[in-house]
Design an enzyme around this catalytic site. Sequence first.
Site, mmCIF file in Angstrom:
data_model
loop_
_atom_site.group_PDB
_atom_site.id
_atom_site.type_symbol
_atom_site.label_atom_id
_atom_site.label_comp_id
_atom_site.label_asym_id
_atom_site.label_seq_id
_atom_site.Cartn_x
_atom_site.Cartn_y
_atom_site.Cartn_z
ATOM 1 N N GLU A 491 0.788 -1.250 0.000
ATOM 2 C CA GLU A 491 0.000 0.000 0.000
ATOM 3 C C GLU A 491 0.816 1.294 0.000
ATOM 4 O O GLU A 491 0.379 2.290 0.582
ATOM 5 C CB GLU A 491 -0.993 0.017 1.180
ATOM 6 C CG GLU A 491 -1.916 -1.190 1.234
ATOM 7 C CD GLU A 491 -2.897 -1.159 2.416
ATOM 8 O OE1 GLU A 491 -3.193 -0.067 2.937
ATOM 9 O OE2 GLU A 491 -3.370 -2.250 2.809
ATOM 10 N N HIS A 701 0.352 -2.043 17.658
ATOM 11 C CA HIS A 701 0.307 -0.664 18.160
ATOM 12 C C HIS A 701 1.548 -0.300 18.944
ATOM 13 O O HIS A 701 1.727 0.850 19.317
ATOM 14 C CB HIS A 701 -0.944 -0.463 19.017
ATOM 15 C CG HIS A 701 -2.203 -0.697 18.239
ATOM 16 N ND1 HIS A 701 -2.811 -1.933 18.198
ATOM 17 C CD2 HIS A 701 -2.928 0.113 17.440
ATOM 18 C CE1 HIS A 701 -3.883 -1.855 17.418
ATOM 19 N NE2 HIS A 701 -3.973 -0.630 16.945
HETATM 20 N N1 GLN Z 1 -5.203 -2.787 4.837
HETATM 21 C C1 GLN Z 1 -5.068 -1.733 5.794
HETATM 22 C C2 GLN Z 1 -3.622 -1.649 6.284
HETATM 23 O O1 GLN Z 1 -2.996 -2.632 6.395
HETATM 24 C C3 GLN Z 1 -5.981 -1.936 6.980
HETATM 25 C C4 GLN Z 1 -5.903 -0.787 7.951
HETATM 26 C C5 GLN Z 1 -6.900 -0.831 9.075
HETATM 27 O O2 GLN Z 1 -7.391 -1.860 9.431
HETATM 28 N N2 GLN Z 1 -7.182 0.291 9.678
HETATM 29 O O3 GLN Z 1 -3.127 -0.602 6.562
#
Ligand code: GLN
Length: 761
Positions: A491, A701
Site C-alpha cells: 500500500e 500498536h
Molecule cells: N489494509 C489496511 C492496512 O494494512 C488496513 C488498515 C486498518 O485496518 N485500519 O493498513
Amino acid sequence: MTAPNFTRTVLGVPRIGPRRELKRAIEGYWKGSVSRADLESTAAGLRRDEWARLVTAGLDSVPTNTFSYYDQILDTAELLGALPPRVAAIADPVDRYFAAARGNAEVTPLEMTKWFDTNYHYLVPEISDATSFSLHPEKVLGDLAEALAQGVPARPVVVGPITFLALSKAVDGAGDPLARIDELLPLYRDLLGRLAAQGAQWVQFDEPVLVSEAGLGLADTAAKVYGELAEVAERPAIAVATYFGSPGPSLAALAGTAVEAIAVDLVTDPSTVDLVAGTPALADKLLLAGVVDGRNVWRTDLEAALATLGTLTGSAALAVSTSCSLLHVPYTVSAETAPEPAGAEGVRAWLAFAEEKVAEVVVLSRALAEGRPVVAAEFGRSAAVRAARAADPRLHDDAVRGRLSDIRATGTGRAVAAERAVAQRERLGLPLLPTTTIGSYPQTGAIRVARADLRAGRIDEAEYVRRMQAEIADVVKLQEDLGIDVLVHGEPERNDMVQYFAERLDGFLATDNGWVQSYGTRCVRPPILFGDVRRAEPMTVSWITYAQTLTERPVKGMLTGPVTILAWSFVRDDQPLADSADQVALAIRDETVDLEQAGVKIIQVDEPALRELLPLRAADRPAYLDWATGSFRLSTSGVEDDTQIHTHLCYSEFGDVIGAIADLDADVTSIEAARSRMEILDDLNQAGFANQVGPGVYDIHSPRVPAQDEVEASLRAALEAVPAERLWVNPDCGLKTRGTEETVASLRNLVAAAKAVRASL
Ligand code: GLN
Ligand code: ZN
C-alpha cells in the site's frame, strides 16, 4: 435564577484553529521548538478570535471552555481530580496533562476510545476505589474570566457528572463508576457557586450519554442529579445538553427539575420533535432547539428548519441552536479556494461548515423573532441552492441505480462457504496455518519524499509510479525472504485507506482545508460524498498486478469496504445511508471482478469501521447490521467461488457485532485479537461462525517485537478454539505505523512460530 433567555447559540465550536495552529503549536511544544509561553499565547489567541467571530456573527450566548489542549473528557477528569495516581503524581500541570493524554517514558496514557458514534476520540478516565474526587476549576474559571473581559456573553460548557462517570472505566476491581455520582454532586454544586460568583449567567452541562442505550436507564439519575444541582441558591442558569439522538425518557425527567434550559438534537432522530411537543413540563423552560446539523456538512434547509421551530413555539421558549457541538465539522467553506476538482464543480455551494452554520442559526433565529421577511434574501438563496442540489444530475445516475436493482434481484450467487473453501484450497494449495499480513508495510522516507515531490511538481506521474513500484518490489522481496505464504503489495501509493478510494470515485469531493479533530493533535480531512457513486476506471489493479509479476506466491488484492468508506466520510443526507453504501459496494464489486480477471486469486476488503457506525440505541442496531453486512456481501460476491475473499476488522470490542461478522461471510477474516487474548474466537464460535479466521497474533500498536514462543503460545491458544484447517497467522493490523527493523524482526518470529506449530500438528 433569573438569567435572561438567549435566542441563538451553538453547543460548541472547532478548536484546532482555522489553519490547525493549535496542532502545530502543541506538536512544537512536544518537540521543544515552541515555548510554553508561546503555546499558551497561541491558545489564548485562538479562543479570543473564535469568541470574537461568534459575537460578530450575532450569537447572544457563546460557549466557552470548549477549547482544549487535547480532549474535553480529560479536562473534566482534571476538573474533578480524577486522574489516576500514576499521572496525578506529576507535579507540573502541563507535563501532567500531556502525560495523561499520550504517556511518557514512565507513564502509560489513558486509553482512548470513540466519542459516541462520531470519529472523535476521547480519553477514558479511570476510576478506582482509591479515587477521591476534588474540584480544580482553574481552566473553566480562567476561560470564563478571559471571555467576560472580552465582553463575550459567555456560557461555560462542562461535561455533566452522569456522562463523565458513564464514560469512565472502573479499574483495580472497583465497581460501576456511576455508583459514585453522589460524590460528584458537591463538586458540581461548588462549581456552580464559583461560576456565579465570577459572573456567569449561564452554564451548559453536556449529557450526551442520555441518548445512548445506557441512557434509557438513566432518566431517574438525571432527575435526581439535576434536581439537586438546581437547588443551589447562588448559581448560573443551567442548560442541560443532550445530543447525538433522542433524549427519550430523560427529557421529561429533566423537564421535571428546576433547570432553566434543555438542549435537544432535532436532526439525528426526527421523532424528537414529537417528543418535545408531547412534554408539557417544558412550557417554562428554554429549549435549545438543535435544528442545524452539527455533524454533517450540508447547508440547512432553512424553510424546513423554520417549520420545525414553528411547531415547537407553543412548547417552550426557543433558542435556535446546532444539534451538537461544531467540533465535528471543519471551520469554513470559504477556506476552500483551490479550483473545484473536475466532476465536483458547484458542490461547494451546497456546503456549510462551522462558520456557515453559525450564520444559519442567526438567520433562523431572526426569522423566528422578527419574521421571515427580514431574512427573505437568505431564505431565497438557501432555497435556490437546495433546489439546484436536488435537481443535480450527479445525484441520480440511472445506470448505477439500474445495475443495483438488477443485482439485488438476482441475489449474490456465491456457493456456501464450505464449498468455496474446497475450491479455493485446490486452487491455492496453501499450507496449513498460512501466514499473511494485513496490507500496509512501513511508510519509508522514500515514500514520503515521492509524494511530496509529486505534489510539488518536481517529478511527473511516471516517475512517481516507478518509485512506488520500487517500494512494492522491496516489500515483495522482503515477504519472500521471510517465507510469508500470501503476500501483499504494501500500500505505498495510499495516503489513507478511505481517501485513496474517494479520490478515484465519482460522487466524492475532497477538501483542501476541511480538517476535523480526530483526537489530540490528529486531524483528518474526511471526503464528502455528494452524489451517486461511480467507478470511472480500475483503482488498484495496476499496483496489484505489478506486485504479482514479481512473485510466484499469491498476492492479495487490497480494497476498503463500503461501510468503512462511509464511516470516514461526510455522507449524503438526501438518501438513506444504506443506499449510499450499496452504491459504494457496487464500485468495490466492479474492482474485485477486474482484479479477478487480471489473475488475482485472493482479494481483501477491509471493514475496520463496521463497529463504528453501530447505532447508539439497541433498537436501531438490527436494521444497521442488516444493510451493513448486505453491502459488504454485495461488494464481495461478484467473483467466482475459487477466488478467496478476505476481510479485516479492528479497533474495537466486537461484542455487539459478532453475529454480523459471521454474516459478512468472508472466506477469511483477520481480526484484532492480540490484546483480547483470543477470546474473540470463542465468541465467533458461539455465533456459529465457521469460516477461516486469522486472529492477530501480535499487537502492532507497539514497537515491541514479539518472541517466537509468544506467537507460538498465541497460536496454540487459537487452536483450542479453531481447527488448523480454519486458522490463519497474521498480525493484528497493517504495519504502516511501524518501523522497518521491528517489523522484519516481528514477522520473522511470526513465520518461525507458524512453521513450528505446523510441524507439531
Ligand atoms: N489494509 C489496511 C492496512 O494494512 C488496513 C488498515 C486498518 O485496518 N485500519 O493498513
Ligand atoms: Zn486494522
